[in-house]
Design an enzyme around this catalytic site. Structure first.
Site, PDB file in Angstrom:
ATOM      1  N   HIS A  28       0.804  -1.044  -0.024  1.00 15.39           N
ATOM      2  CA  HIS A  28      -0.062   0.096   0.030  1.00 15.39           C
ATOM      3  C   HIS A  28       0.985   1.190   0.096  1.00 15.39           C
ATOM      4  O   HIS A  28       1.992   1.344   0.803  1.00 15.39           O
ATOM      5  CB  HIS A  28      -0.913  -0.088   1.177  1.00 15.39           C
ATOM      6  CG  HIS A  28      -1.977   1.003   1.102  1.00 15.39           C
ATOM      7  ND1 HIS A  28      -1.939   2.175   1.489  1.00 15.39           N
ATOM      8  CD2 HIS A  28      -3.410   0.784   0.745  1.00 15.39           C
ATOM      9  CE1 HIS A  28      -3.218   2.805   1.229  1.00 15.39           C
ATOM     10  NE2 HIS A  28      -4.034   1.725   0.636  1.00 15.39           N
TER      11      HIS A  28
ATOM     12  N   ASP B  42      -8.072  -5.291   0.364  1.00 17.59           N
ATOM     13  CA  ASP B  42      -8.535  -6.095  -0.539  1.00 17.59           C
ATOM     14  C   ASP B  42      -8.048  -7.597  -0.800  1.00 17.59           C
ATOM     15  O   ASP B  42      -8.673  -8.136  -1.428  1.00 17.59           O
ATOM     16  CB  ASP B  42      -8.295  -5.534  -2.206  1.00 17.59           C
ATOM     17  CG  ASP B  42      -9.122  -4.326  -2.380  1.00 17.59           C
ATOM     18  OD1 ASP B  42     -10.213  -4.352  -1.771  1.00 17.59           O
ATOM     19  OD2 ASP B  42      -8.456  -3.254  -2.752  1.00 17.59           O
TER      20      ASP B  42
HETATM   21  N1  ACO Z   1       4.331  -7.624  -4.960  1.00 17.12           N
HETATM   22  C1  ACO Z   1       5.556  -7.795  -5.183  1.00 17.12           C
HETATM   23  N2  ACO Z   1       6.238  -6.501  -4.866  1.00 17.12           N
HETATM   24  C2  ACO Z   1       5.722  -5.319  -4.656  1.00 17.12           C
HETATM   25  C3  ACO Z   1       4.059  -5.429  -4.428  1.00 17.12           C
HETATM   26  C4  ACO Z   1       3.484  -6.606  -4.603  1.00 17.12           C
HETATM   27  N3  ACO Z   1       2.039  -6.651  -4.339  1.00 17.12           N
HETATM   28  N4  ACO Z   1       4.054  -4.209  -4.006  1.00 17.12           N
HETATM   29  C5  ACO Z   1       5.165  -3.457  -4.040  1.00 17.12           C
HETATM   30  N5  ACO Z   1       6.201  -4.460  -4.193  1.00 17.12           N
HETATM   31  C6  ACO Z   1       7.721  -3.959  -4.342  1.00 17.12           C
HETATM   32  C7  ACO Z   1       7.925  -3.044  -5.652  1.00 17.12           C
HETATM   33  O1  ACO Z   1       8.343  -3.739  -6.602  1.00 17.12           O
HETATM   34  C8  ACO Z   1       9.082  -2.102  -5.109  1.00 17.12           C
HETATM   35  O2  ACO Z   1      10.193  -2.876  -4.766  1.00 17.12           O
HETATM   36  P1  ACO Z   1      11.826  -2.496  -5.147  1.00 17.12           P
HETATM   37  O3  ACO Z   1      11.579  -1.260  -4.031  1.00 17.12           O
HETATM   38  O4  ACO Z   1      12.510  -3.530  -5.008  1.00 17.12           O
HETATM   39  O5  ACO Z   1      11.769  -1.510  -6.622  1.00 17.12           O
HETATM   40  C9  ACO Z   1       8.510  -2.069  -3.498  1.00 17.12           C
HETATM   41  O6  ACO Z   1       7.888  -3.139  -3.238  1.00 17.12           O
HETATM   42  C10 ACO Z   1       7.888  -0.783  -3.367  1.00 17.12           C
HETATM   43  O7  ACO Z   1       6.777  -0.702  -4.179  1.00 17.12           O
HETATM   44  P2  ACO Z   1       6.175   0.533  -4.994  1.00 17.12           P
HETATM   45  O8  ACO Z   1       5.366   0.117  -6.171  1.00 17.12           O
HETATM   46  O9  ACO Z   1       7.038   1.693  -5.229  1.00 17.12           O
HETATM   47  O10 ACO Z   1       4.912   1.029  -4.065  1.00 17.12           O
HETATM   48  P3  ACO Z   1       3.740   1.962  -4.463  1.00 17.12           P
HETATM   49  O11 ACO Z   1       3.551   2.768  -3.224  1.00 17.12           O
HETATM   50  O12 ACO Z   1       4.110   2.633  -5.799  1.00 17.12           O
HETATM   51  O13 ACO Z   1       2.720   0.980  -4.788  1.00 17.12           O
HETATM   52  C11 ACO Z   1       0.707  -0.268  -4.629  1.00 17.12           C
HETATM   53  C12 ACO Z   1       1.564   0.583  -3.984  1.00 17.12           C
HETATM   54  C13 ACO Z   1       0.506   0.133  -5.858  1.00 17.12           C
HETATM   55  C14 ACO Z   1      -0.490  -0.791  -3.757  1.00 17.12           C
HETATM   56  C15 ACO Z   1       1.395  -1.706  -4.904  1.00 17.12           C
HETATM   57  O14 ACO Z   1       2.096  -2.188  -3.680  1.00 17.12           O
HETATM   58  C16 ACO Z   1       0.960  -2.943  -5.686  1.00 17.12           C
HETATM   59  O15 ACO Z   1       0.728  -2.835  -6.873  1.00 17.12           O
HETATM   60  N6  ACO Z   1      -0.085  -3.756  -4.790  1.00 17.12           N
HETATM   61  C17 ACO Z   1      -0.691  -4.914  -5.578  1.00 17.12           C
HETATM   62  C18 ACO Z   1      -1.906  -4.277  -5.927  1.00 17.12           C
HETATM   63  C19 ACO Z   1      -2.914  -3.836  -4.797  1.00 17.12           C
HETATM   64  O16 ACO Z   1      -3.193  -4.937  -3.836  1.00 17.12           O
HETATM   65  N7  ACO Z   1      -3.664  -2.699  -4.739  1.00 17.12           N
HETATM   66  C20 ACO Z   1      -4.627  -2.415  -4.017  1.00 17.12           C
HETATM   67  C21 ACO Z   1      -4.112  -1.119  -3.152  1.00 17.12           C
HETATM   68  S1  ACO Z   1      -5.344  -0.785  -1.801  1.00 17.12           S
HETATM   69  C22 ACO Z   1      -6.478  -0.179  -2.503  1.00 17.12           C
HETATM   70  O17 ACO Z   1      -6.467   0.458  -3.559  1.00 17.12           O
HETATM   71  C23 ACO Z   1      -7.711  -0.066  -1.549  1.00 17.12           C
END
Ligand code: ACO
Length: 431
Positions: free
Chosen positions: A308, A366
């Protein structure tokens, strides 16, 4: 107001500029750089708004490090276990919990606005039978502005309030109608003798030839999920609603824009994506392989329902849902739901894996909501629609707050231009 300032120094020229620090009632302070360009001649660069507060708001507070979520100051844990969805809707809209009379009056108003204009049914009929219900929701909600000319003066507070009530009241009716259209069943009219969530279940599952009595467990579960999804401060869809509304666009168009933004799998589409992922994994034995895929930078696979932007701790909503998930499955569906078992295994492994621990990736709201919706008999392509129905309350509250804010200006970010510098047009024969 704090007298603290932050000084920006241009190391090339030695110029110094002081900017005030704005402190809210909770949370970190923000440097007010609204005069930066005028004073210093440069912009700030913050893609994804990682460090930018876009507005003042008194609706919802999140502490992502501690896993705290407050609606108008009330902890989500208290509201989730004690309040009804419409009570929470009143709180988000008006700022305080209603007394008994105010709640009864509010419930009456919302109930009275649940019907749709009959012509909207023709509009729905225009969609192909296999249209995604989110596509129908975006279209039908946007089209409401063509039906309610009587309340579209966005500068009139009474008009704004009527539109807010209409949106909260009609979203479940539109959502259920989209579902009925997709399964080829007749649209069910709302029933004024039922509470908000029970009425929604009725419109989803009753047919003209068969009475449907919404069960109490199902109603309670939906009430809880709707409360948990009702608002989450300046997320992508809420910011979309605010940006659309900042130009003076009508509320139905703004909420349609919010629905479109919610649809993405990184946002509200995640609950549908979680179920898709669990079905794809299929077996507990496969979990370690998928965890490795999620960690592999060359593989686009991500663990849906994990991570998140704001929570770097367990999402407080996920904690509540996790418990309820077990209760609902015990009472409604078959015990030993294989998807729940799979989800628990995935969660256990991920929470102990260095990759996820280091990056503070915890299950979000979620991760479990889809499993509950599935147990309630809601089809997968309706999960994000359910989220949209609940979040409409938050979107509308933010739109109302923005429209009554005298500092409201059209949202207009700037950019770092990286395209070609000026060049001259050449006739096609010379290119
Ligand atoms: N699975 C694997 N790796 C992940 C995940 C994941 N679900 N989420 C983040 N990471 C990793 C990224 O690859 C990144 O790694 P790095 O530092 O080695 O490059 C690090 O964790 C940070 O992630 P970001 O993408 O920079 O974090 P951001 O804050 O931009 O993204 C998000 C947040 C979009 C929610 C992301 O975690 C994601 O895509 N999750 C899966 C989708 C999801 O569950 N969305 C629902 C959000 S809650 C809502 O809207 C109600």
């Amino acid at each position: 107001m704090s007298n603290e300032t932050i000084t920006v120094i241009n190391n090339a020229t030695g110029e110094r500029h002081d900017f005030p620090l704005r402190q809210g009632s909770l949370g970190p302070a923000a440097v007010d750089i609204s005069s930066l360009y005028k004073e210093a001649g440069f912009f700030t660069y913050d893609p994804g708004f990682m460090s930018t507060a876009s507005c003042n708001s008194a609706i919802t507070y999140i502490d992502g490090e501690e896993g705290v979520l407050l609606y108008r100051g009330y902890p989500i844990e208290q509201l989730a276990t004690k309040a009804s969805f419409l009570e929470v809707a009143y709180l988000l809209l008006y700022g305080d919990l209603p007394d008994e009379k105010a709640l009864v009056d509010f419930e009456k108003i919302i109930t009275r606005h649940t019907m749709l204009n009959e012509n909207l049914k023709d509009f729905l009929d225009g969609f192909h039978y296999d249209a995604h219900p989110m596509a129908m929701l975006v279209g039908v909600v946007g089209s409401l502005s063509a039906f309610y000319h009587d309340s579209l003066s966005v500068n009139d507070p009474r008009h704004r309030e009527i539109s807010a009530h209409r949106l909260i009241a009609k979203l479940p009716t539109i959502a259920a109608a989209a579902y009925k259209h997709s399964v080829g069943e007749p649209i069910m009219y709302p029933r004024n003798d039922l509470r908000y969530c029970a009425n929604f279940l009725h419109m989803m599952f009753a047919t003209p030839c068969e009475h449907y009595k919404p069960g109490l467990v199902a109603e309670k579960a939906m009430n809880l999920l709707f409360i948990l999804h009702a608002d989450h401060e300046q997320n992508a869809s809420t910011s979309t609603v605010r940006l659309a509304g900042s130009s003076g666009a009508n509320p139905f168009a703004c909420i349609a824009a919010g629905i479109a933004s919610l649809w993405g799998p990184a946002h509200g589409g995640a609950n549908e994506a979680v179920l898709d992922m669990l079905l794809e994994i299929g077996d507990v034995k496969e979990v370690p392989r998928y965890i490795e895929k999620a960690k592999d930078k060359d593989d686009p696979f991500r663990l849906m329902g994990f991570g998140h932007r704001v929570y770097k701790n367990y999402d407080p909503r996920a904690k509540i849902i996790r418990e309820v998930c077990h209760q609902v499955l015990d009472e409604i569906a078959d015990v030993n739901n294989p998807l729940l078992e799979l989800a628990m295994k995935l969660e256990e492994i991920a929470l102990n894996d260095e990759y996820f621990v280091e990056r503070k990736l915890y299950p979000n709201v979620d991760f479990y909501s889809g499993i509950i919706y599935q147990a309630l008999g809601i089809p997968r392509n309706m999960f994000t629609v359910m989220f949209a129905v609940a979040r409409t309350v938050g979107w509308v509250s933010h739109w109302l707050e923005m429209m009554s804010d005298s500092n409201n200006r059209i949202g207009r970010p700037r950019q770092i231009y990286r395209g070609p510098t000026q060049r001259d047009y050449l006739p096609i024969s010379k290119r």
